[in-house]
Design an enzyme around this catalytic site. Structure first.
Site, PDB file in Angstrom:
ATOM      1  N   CYS A 143     -16.351  -9.765   5.554  1.00 36.98           N
ATOM      2  CA  CYS A 143     -15.670  -8.557   5.457  1.00 36.98           C
ATOM      3  C   CYS A 143     -14.469  -8.538   4.608  1.00 36.98           C
ATOM      4  CB  CYS A 143     -15.340  -7.870   6.595  1.00 36.98           C
ATOM      5  SG  CYS A 143     -14.655  -6.040   6.368  1.00 36.98           S
ATOM      6  N   CYS A 198       0.242   4.898   7.067  1.00 38.92           N
ATOM      7  CA  CYS A 198      -0.281   4.885   8.193  1.00 38.92           C
ATOM      8  C   CYS A 198       0.539   3.939   9.059  1.00 38.92           C
ATOM      9  CB  CYS A 198      -1.634   3.799   7.967  1.00 38.92           C
ATOM     10  SG  CYS A 198      -2.682   4.649   6.753  1.00 38.92           S
ATOM     11  N   CYS A 257     -19.443  -6.840   3.674  1.00 36.85           N
ATOM     12  CA  CYS A 257     -18.804  -5.793   4.040  1.00 36.85           C
ATOM     13  C   CYS A 257     -17.462  -5.489   3.430  1.00 36.85           C
ATOM     14  CB  CYS A 257     -18.519  -5.792   5.564  1.00 36.85           C
ATOM     15  SG  CYS A 257     -17.744  -4.244   6.335  1.00 36.85           S
ATOM     16  N   CYS A 268     -19.422   1.362   8.943  1.00 41.01           N
ATOM     17  CA  CYS A 268     -18.527   0.777  10.094  1.00 41.01           C
ATOM     18  C   CYS A 268     -17.382   1.764  10.325  1.00 41.01           C
ATOM     19  CB  CYS A 268     -18.506  -0.497   9.668  1.00 41.01           C
ATOM     20  SG  CYS A 268     -17.065  -1.437  10.600  1.00 41.01           S
ATOM     21  N   CYS A 291       0.681  -1.388   0.096  1.00 37.54           N
ATOM     22  CA  CYS A 291      -0.095   0.001   0.043  1.00 37.54           C
ATOM     23  C   CYS A 291       1.011   1.346   0.064  1.00 37.54           C
ATOM     24  CB  CYS A 291      -0.850  -0.105   1.258  1.00 37.54           C
ATOM     25  SG  CYS A 291      -2.059   1.259   1.197  1.00 37.54           S
TER      26      CYS A 291
HETATM   27  C1  DTB Z   1     -11.322  -3.076  11.912  1.00 37.35           C
HETATM   28  O1  DTB Z   1     -11.159  -1.890  12.530  1.00 37.35           O
HETATM   29  N1  DTB Z   1     -10.104  -4.035  12.205  1.00 37.35           N
HETATM   30  C2  DTB Z   1      -9.971  -4.990  11.263  1.00 37.35           C
HETATM   31  C3  DTB Z   1     -11.074  -4.400  10.088  1.00 37.35           C
HETATM   32  N2  DTB Z   1     -11.372  -3.203  10.528  1.00 37.35           N
HETATM   33  C4  DTB Z   1     -10.841  -4.373   8.700  1.00 37.35           C
HETATM   34  C5  DTB Z   1      -8.549  -5.100  10.894  1.00 37.35           C
HETATM   35  C6  DTB Z   1      -7.427  -5.246  11.894  1.00 37.35           C
HETATM   36  C7  DTB Z   1      -6.289  -5.443  11.192  1.00 37.35           C
HETATM   37  C8  DTB Z   1      -5.230  -5.630  12.355  1.00 37.35           C
HETATM   38  C9  DTB Z   1      -4.088  -5.720  11.439  1.00 37.35           C
HETATM   39  C10 DTB Z   1      -3.871  -6.819  10.655  1.00 37.35           C
HETATM   40  O2  DTB Z   1      -4.305  -8.127  10.830  1.00 37.35           O
HETATM   41  O3  DTB Z   1      -3.067  -6.472   9.577  1.00 37.35           O
HETATM   42 FE1  SF4 Z   2      -2.954   1.156   3.201  1.00 31.71          FE
HETATM   43 FE2  SF4 Z   2      -3.014   2.554   5.645  1.00 31.71          FE
HETATM   44 FE3  SF4 Z   2      -5.177   0.912   5.005  1.00 31.71          FE
HETATM   45 FE4  SF4 Z   2      -2.733   0.143   5.639  1.00 31.71          FE
HETATM   46  S1  SF4 Z   2      -4.423   1.021   6.929  1.00 31.71           S
HETATM   47  S2  SF4 Z   2      -3.842  -0.591   3.842  1.00 31.71           S
HETATM   48  S3  SF4 Z   2      -1.460   1.688   5.033  1.00 31.71           S
HETATM   49  S4  SF4 Z   2      -4.358   2.780   3.934  1.00 31.71           S
END
Ligand code: DTB
Ligand code: SF4
Ligand code: SAM
Length: 327
Positions: free
Chosen positions: A97, A57, A129, A189, A53
């Site tokens: 999701c 972040c 989702c 959400c 990506c």
């Molecule tokens: C959310 O708030 N938590 C989920 C979902 N929405 C997409 C994702 C958590 C990701 C944690 C780090 C990972 O597993 O990459």
């Molecule tokens: Fe890309 Fe930020 Fe989504 Fe991670 S959280 S996949 S760095 S946009």
């Protein structure tokens, strides 16, 4: 939702900082007024496009600029995704999701594939989702037309703390996408992450932005940061269970009808800690042994927890007769 309460800072601070057992009790009362306390929504997550990506972040293992262990993968084939959804349904999930490591959706063949996935999962009778990054109004309309039920797009933190975590987009970009989603009639959400070095004021600020939206999000995920080696937040200390509970309970009181999702961070919690989160108003979890890229308790361990706590998985909204939905 015209009679929705507007929350002011002082009342929210009073709630958030109240003695923990009082806070849990108050949240539990609100929870029981609007939901069946024995029901927990079980959602399965699938990373349909992993890593690489362009965004920065600071918490995210999927940002290309950090050197993490993630296996980069292009967009999955719709048939494989739909087969995964079928399995999730057999394991008791009612919501599926699909997450993509994109900054935003582009109008290309990948988007057409996502629309095909949405249609296929919807045809299984599951709530579909997606979380694909920023969306335009037109893209939101197309997703709705394909059968999308909900869209996840997190605020992640307060407006004030946002630029300490992400510099490649603005808070307003996130708010615009949420408006586009809601405008298309898709349920929103949106939640955030705690444990990124933010203050209590930032946590309160994020909850106020969510709760004071014209329409409160239908679900709010509360994630504990999973510190991933290689990301700028790799050395962050894990949040304590009390911070998780405080966040969940305050969210429950401010957004009584919303599904509050106990999201990332469950692997470190035992059944007792998760039970406290459910008491405090959490009524949804992500199931399966992987979130997007990090580990999560597996189906079997969750089934054991449900048995011990006397919980039952919630049916899909579309399976419920209207009378079954409270509040
Ligand atoms: C959310 O708030 N938590 C989920 C979902 N929405 C997409 C994702 C958590 C990701 C944690 C780090 C990972 O597993 O990459
Ligand atoms: Fe890309 Fe930020 Fe989504 Fe991670 S959280 S996949 S760095 S946009
Ligand atoms: N790329 C899209 C986006 O950013 O909106 C969708 C996928 S993104 C990975 C979904 C959410 O996962 C983020 O908004 C963040 O809240 C959460 N997340 C990512 N990494 C995390 C981590 N290490 N710990 C906790 N939550 C995390």
């Amino acid at each position: 939702m015209s009679q929705q309460k507007h929350w002011d800072l002082e009342s929210v601070e009073n709630i958030y900082h109240s003695p923990i057992l009082e806070l849990i009790h108050r949240a539990s009362v609100v929870h029981r007024e609007h939901h069946d306390p024995q029901e927990v929504q079980v959602c399965t997550l699938l990373s349909i496009k992993t890593g690489g990506c362009v965004e920065d972040c600071a918490y995210c293992p999927q940002a290309a600029r950090y050197h993490t262990d993630v296996d980069v993968h292009k967009l999955m084939d719709p048939d494989v995704v739909i087969a995964n959804a079928k399995q999730a349904k057999e394991d008791g999930s009612t919501r599926f999701c699909m997450g993509a490591a994109w900054r935003e959706v582009r109008d290309n063949r990948d988007f057409d594939k996502v629309l095909e996935m949405v249609k296929g999962v919807n045809d299984l009778g599951m709530e579909v989702c997606c979380t694909l990054g920023m969306l335009t109004k037109e893209q939101a309309d197309k997703l709705k037309e394909a059968g999308l039920y909900a869209y996840n797009h997190n605020l992640d933190t307060s407006e004030e703390y946002y630029d300490k975590v992400i510099s490649t987009r603005q808070y307003d970009d996130r708010l615009d996408t949420i408006k586009n989603v809601q405008g298309a009639g898709i349920s929103a959400c949106s939640g955030g992450i705690i444990g990124m070095g933010e203050s209590d004021e930032d946590r309160i600020g994020m909850l106020m932005t969510l709760a004071n939206m014209d329409t409160q999000p239908e679900s709010v995920p509360v994630n504990a940061l999973v510190p991933v080696p290689g990301t700028p937040l790799e050395d962050q200390k894990r949040v304590s269970i009390w911070e998780m509970i405080r966040m969940i309970a305050t969210a429950r009181i401010m957004m009584p009808k919303t599904m509050i999702r106990l999201s990332a961070g469950r692997l470190e919690m035992g059944t007792e800690q998760q039970a406290m989160c459910f008491m405090a108003g959490a009524n949804s979890i992500f199931a399966g042994d992987k979130l997007l890229t990090t580990p999560n308790p597996g189906t079997q361990s969750d089934q054991e927890m449900f048995k011990v706590l006397g919980l039952k998985p919630r049916k899909a909204f579309k399976e419920c007769a209207p009378a079954e939905q409270k509040g």
